[in-house]
Design an enzyme around this catalytic site. Structure first.
Site, PDB file in Angstrom:
ATOM      1  N   GLY A 230       0.809  -1.204  -0.240  1.00 30.21           N
ATOM      2  CA  GLY A 230       0.020  -0.070  -0.011  1.00 30.21           C
ATOM      3  C   GLY A 230       0.516   1.591  -0.169  1.00 30.21           C
ATOM      4  O   GLY A 230       2.185   1.435  -0.790  1.00 30.21           O
ATOM      5  N   GLU A 252       5.654  -3.244   0.596  1.00 33.23           N
ATOM      6  CA  GLU A 252       5.797  -3.202  -1.018  1.00 33.23           C
ATOM      7  C   GLU A 252       5.081  -1.477  -1.143  1.00 33.23           C
ATOM      8  O   GLU A 252       3.745  -1.699  -1.221  1.00 33.23           O
ATOM      9  CB  GLU A 252       5.242  -4.045  -1.702  1.00 33.23           C
ATOM     10  CG  GLU A 252       6.002  -5.393  -1.816  1.00 33.23           C
ATOM     11  CD  GLU A 252       8.185  -5.600  -1.939  1.00 33.23           C
ATOM     12  OE1 GLU A 252       7.801  -4.470  -2.264  1.00 33.23           O
ATOM     13  OE2 GLU A 252       8.846  -5.872  -1.441  1.00 33.23           O
ATOM     14  N   CYS A 286       1.854   0.435  -8.679  1.00 32.67           N
ATOM     15  CA  CYS A 286       2.882   1.012  -8.158  1.00 32.67           C
ATOM     16  C   CYS A 286       4.119   1.671  -9.167  1.00 32.67           C
ATOM     17  O   CYS A 286       4.881   1.917  -8.732  1.00 32.67           O
ATOM     18  CB  CYS A 286       3.219  -0.081  -7.500  1.00 32.67           C
ATOM     19  SG  CYS A 286       3.670  -1.718  -7.730  1.00 32.67           S
TER      20      CYS A 286
HETATM   21  P1  NAD Z   1      -2.917   2.040   1.983  1.00 34.29           P
HETATM   22  O1  NAD Z   1      -1.538   2.558   2.172  1.00 34.29           O
HETATM   23  O2  NAD Z   1      -4.094   3.586   1.403  1.00 34.29           O
HETATM   24  O3  NAD Z   1      -4.368   1.214   1.985  1.00 34.29           O
HETATM   25  C1  NAD Z   1      -3.349  -0.123   2.232  1.00 34.29           C
HETATM   26  C2  NAD Z   1      -4.167  -1.172   2.318  1.00 34.29           C
HETATM   27  O4  NAD Z   1      -3.384  -0.895   3.924  1.00 34.29           O
HETATM   28  C3  NAD Z   1      -5.770  -1.419   2.401  1.00 34.29           C
HETATM   29  O5  NAD Z   1      -6.444  -2.440   2.989  1.00 34.29           O
HETATM   30  C4  NAD Z   1      -6.211  -0.235   4.074  1.00 34.29           C
HETATM   31  O6  NAD Z   1      -7.417  -0.560   4.222  1.00 34.29           O
HETATM   32  C5  NAD Z   1      -5.342  -0.294   5.089  1.00 34.29           C
HETATM   33  N1  NAD Z   1      -5.048   0.256   5.842  1.00 34.29           N
HETATM   34  C6  NAD Z   1      -4.663   0.863   5.847  1.00 34.29           C
HETATM   35  N2  NAD Z   1      -4.408   1.721   7.037  1.00 34.29           N
HETATM   36  C7  NAD Z   1      -4.458   0.736   8.227  1.00 34.29           C
HETATM   37  C8  NAD Z   1      -4.145   0.860   9.175  1.00 34.29           C
HETATM   38  N3  NAD Z   1      -3.772   1.564  10.429  1.00 34.29           N
HETATM   39  N4  NAD Z   1      -3.522  -0.597   9.789  1.00 34.29           N
HETATM   40  C9  NAD Z   1      -3.158  -1.926   8.977  1.00 34.29           C
HETATM   41  N5  NAD Z   1      -4.013  -1.800   7.937  1.00 34.29           N
HETATM   42  C10 NAD Z   1      -4.564  -0.490   7.043  1.00 34.29           C
HETATM   43  O7  NAD Z   1      -3.411   1.587  -0.010  1.00 34.29           O
HETATM   44  P2  NAD Z   1      -3.577   2.000  -0.932  1.00 34.29           P
HETATM   45  O8  NAD Z   1      -4.455   3.456  -2.178  1.00 34.29           O
HETATM   46  O9  NAD Z   1      -5.231   1.130  -1.637  1.00 34.29           O
HETATM   47  O10 NAD Z   1      -3.002   1.331  -2.438  1.00 34.29           O
HETATM   48  C11 NAD Z   1      -2.320   2.154  -3.552  1.00 34.29           C
HETATM   49  C12 NAD Z   1      -1.024   2.414  -3.081  1.00 34.29           C
HETATM   50  O11 NAD Z   1      -0.446   1.255  -2.671  1.00 34.29           O
HETATM   51  C13 NAD Z   1      -0.021   3.121  -4.036  1.00 34.29           C
HETATM   52  O12 NAD Z   1       1.311   4.105  -3.190  1.00 34.29           O
HETATM   53  C14 NAD Z   1       0.883   2.167  -4.456  1.00 34.29           C
HETATM   54  O13 NAD Z   1       2.492   2.510  -4.842  1.00 34.29           O
HETATM   55  C15 NAD Z   1       0.415   0.614  -3.592  1.00 34.29           C
HETATM   56  N6  NAD Z   1       1.335  -0.172  -4.305  1.00 34.29           N
HETATM   57  C16 NAD Z   1       2.583  -0.556  -3.486  1.00 34.29           C
HETATM   58  C17 NAD Z   1       3.097  -2.262  -4.996  1.00 34.29           C
HETATM   59  C18 NAD Z   1       4.071  -2.722  -5.131  1.00 34.29           C
HETATM   60  O14 NAD Z   1       4.153  -4.157  -5.176  1.00 34.29           O
HETATM   61  N7  NAD Z   1       5.575  -2.062  -4.065  1.00 34.29           N
HETATM   62  C19 NAD Z   1       1.282  -2.809  -5.837  1.00 34.29           C
HETATM   63  C20 NAD Z   1       0.643  -2.109  -5.222  1.00 34.29           C
HETATM   64  C21 NAD Z   1       0.526  -1.065  -4.510  1.00 34.29           C
END
Ligand code: NAD
Length: 489
Positions: A230, A252, A286
């Site tokens: 995320g 990641e 990402c």
């Molecule tokens: P996000 O960080 O908002 O959420 C990711 C996950 O974390 C969701 O399931 C969310 O509900 C959960 N989450 C949020 N707050 C939390 C907490 N306090 N405790 C536990 N879990 C929590 O990210 P997003 O908007 O869903 O995804 C987009 C991001 O993900 C972009 O920055 C993208 O680059 C990244 N991404 C990275 C990869 C990689 O492999 N490097 C792949 C895909 C996406």
């Protein structure tokens, strides 16, 4: 207005509603009138039940032969493979990428299950010589225990697959918290595992919000490891909490991925890849290309051809076969991207294409941002430094290869990077000098095959890797065994 069913959690081998009885909706980002379903709005009690089930199932699953685990993953792959078109279509409706991409991603989840079924049967330790000729000295990799899986919405079936399949293959039990924007795809993946016969408690799904589900999962001492994909802000906060209680964590995170085009490149090819790298999946990968770093001698030509190509992209209903760019995930995301576009302009970047919300021809019911191109992106500016996570590409012009490499490396991220050139020496200089976990020569930044390591340098990752053989590193721990032969009686 369409409506659909109610979906619940999967805990201890049963499909169960949230203890509170509350639900939340999943609606299509391309058309808010399309409701995919209602899902369990879970809380700490549901997480507790799921972690208890996973903890209880742990000992028996660990003792299950890797061959039997592999057979279950193969069966889940077969089940999913018969549903690829239907689930791919649901993916497109729930997440917004085009139908071709939705079906492609679902097929990738099948491939990942098959790959890890194979990995489960690979060697799980090493034999060493010992100083003592009577000592049998070896290592064996054992599961870490209960693993918490936290995933984003942008690859709603592939990312869960590449975390859950190795976790199960190597003998762990799982509690899975998917992103709240894409719970239906999470249900579909777990349905395939459940139907394949994965025993009760081995895999558990708990849907809901970050605070309701994410926080209690991260803080539960019984969860030995958390694999998180995320955003950086959330990931780093998650890691601090997991480390504070002595857990294992893998992150990641985001990227600001550069594609360098040198003067000798095949420009037709490079332009095709700049467009697809930046715009497919609405730029919400990402690994999406977000910076085009162009040699000054070809910059004008490439820029004008990019403008022409990007202005012609068909943006709209992702189920429509003509569509090339779908919606962004939410109204909030559209507003954030439009805010980033305004701030890029304020910082001096030159808007060349797009830059606005699209609200005609049915698109008023969804979250559509026009594919956007900027020239004169200052590498030091916020726009030049931070992830936008939408269909936005910025161009920076450089004088030579050294400057290109310096600009490419001048950000805190390091996920993926590309160079377009026919000069092998320059390509090798880039490969050796770039601070990125993935490098492409003459191809777009997003390409990633599922059987090789995936992850980033610097702030894009936690110095860990997913997929391929490296997945075993996170989902196992090493036991070193010395067996000293007893002296004859
Ligand atoms: P996000 O960080 O908002 O959420 C990711 C996950 O974390 C969701 O399931 C969310 O509900 C959960 N989450 C949020 N707050 C939390 C907490 N306090 N405790 C536990 N879990 C929590 O990210 P997003 O908007 O869903 O995804 C987009 C991001 O993900 C972009 O920055 C993208 O680059 C990244 N991404 C990275 C990869 C990689 O492999 N490097 C792949 C895909 C996406």
């Amino acid at each position: 207005m369409s409506s659909s069913g109610t979906y619940v959690n999967y805990i201890g081998g049963e499909w169960v509603a949230a203890r509170s009885g509350e639900t939340f909706e999943s609606r299509s980002p391309g058309d808010a009138d399309v409701l995919l379903g209602r899902f369990a709005a879970s809380g700490a009690e549901d997480v507790d039940a799921a972690v208890s089930a996973a903890a209880e199932a742990r000992a028996a699953w660990r003792r299950t032969s890797p061959i039997a685990r592999a057979n279950l993953l193969h069966r889940a792959a077969e089940i999913l493979s018969t549903r690829v078109n239907d689930i791919g279509r649901e993916l497109t409706i729930e997440e917004g990428k085009t139908l071709k991409e939705g079906i492609g991603e679902t097929g990738r989840a099948v491939q990942i299950l098959r790959y890890f079924a194979g990995e489960a049967q690979q060697p799980d330790g090493e034999h060493y010589p010992s100083a003592n000729p009577d000592t049998l000295l070896y290592t064996v990799r054992e599961p870490v225990g209960v693993v918490g899986i936290i995933t984003p919405w942008n690859f709603p079936i592939a990312i869960p697959a590449w975390k859950i399949a190795p976790a199960l293959a190597f003998g762990n039990t799982v509690v899975f918290k998917p992103a709240s924007y894409t719970p239906l795809l999470a249900v579909r993946f777990i349905e395939a595992l459940a139907e394949a016969g994965v025993p009760a408690g081995v895999v558990n799904l708990v849907t809901g919000s970050a605070s309701g589900v994410g926080d209690p999962l991260v803080d539960d001492d019984r969860v030995a490891a958390i694999s998180f994909t995320g955003s950086g802000v959330v990931g780093k906060a998650v890691a601090q909490r997991v480390y504070a209680r002595g857990g294992k964590v893998q992150l990641e995170l985001g990227g600001k991925n550069p594609a360098v085009v040198l003067a000798d490149a095949d420009l037709d090819h490079a332009i095709n890849h700049l467009v697809s790298g930046a715009m497919w999946s609405t730029g919400q990968k990402c690994t999406a290309t977000s910076r085009a770093i162009l040699d000054a001698s070809i910059a004008d030509e490439v820029t004008s051809r990019l403008v022409e190509r990007i202005e012609k992209l068909v943006t709209g209903d992702p189920l429509n076969a003509q569509t090339q760019v779908g919606p962004v995930i939410s109204d909030e995301a559209a507003n954030r991207i439009l805010g980033d576009i305004e701030s890029a302009e304020r910082e001096g970047a030159r808007l060349l294409a797009g830059g606005m919300r699209l609200s005609s021809d049915g698109r008023e019911r969804g979250n559509f941002v026009a594919p956007t191109l900027f020239g004169d992106m200052n590498p030091e500016s916020r726009f030049g430094q931070e992830e936008v996570f939408g269909p936005v590409l910025g161009i920076t012009t450089v004088q030579d290869m050294d400057e290109a490499l310096a600009v490419a490396n001048g950000v805190r991220y390091g996920l993926s990077a590309s160079i377009f050139t026919r000069d092998l020496g320059k390509a090798m200089k880039f490969i050796n000098g770039i601070e990125a976990g993935i490098v492409h020569v003459n191809a777009e930044t997003p390409g990633a095959e599922p059987h090789v390591p995936f992850g980033g340098y610097k702030s894009s990752s936690s110095y860990s890797r997913e997929q391929g053989k490296t997945a075993r590193d996170f989902y196992t721990q090493i036991k070193t065994v010395y067996v000293d032969l007893p002296s004859p009686a």
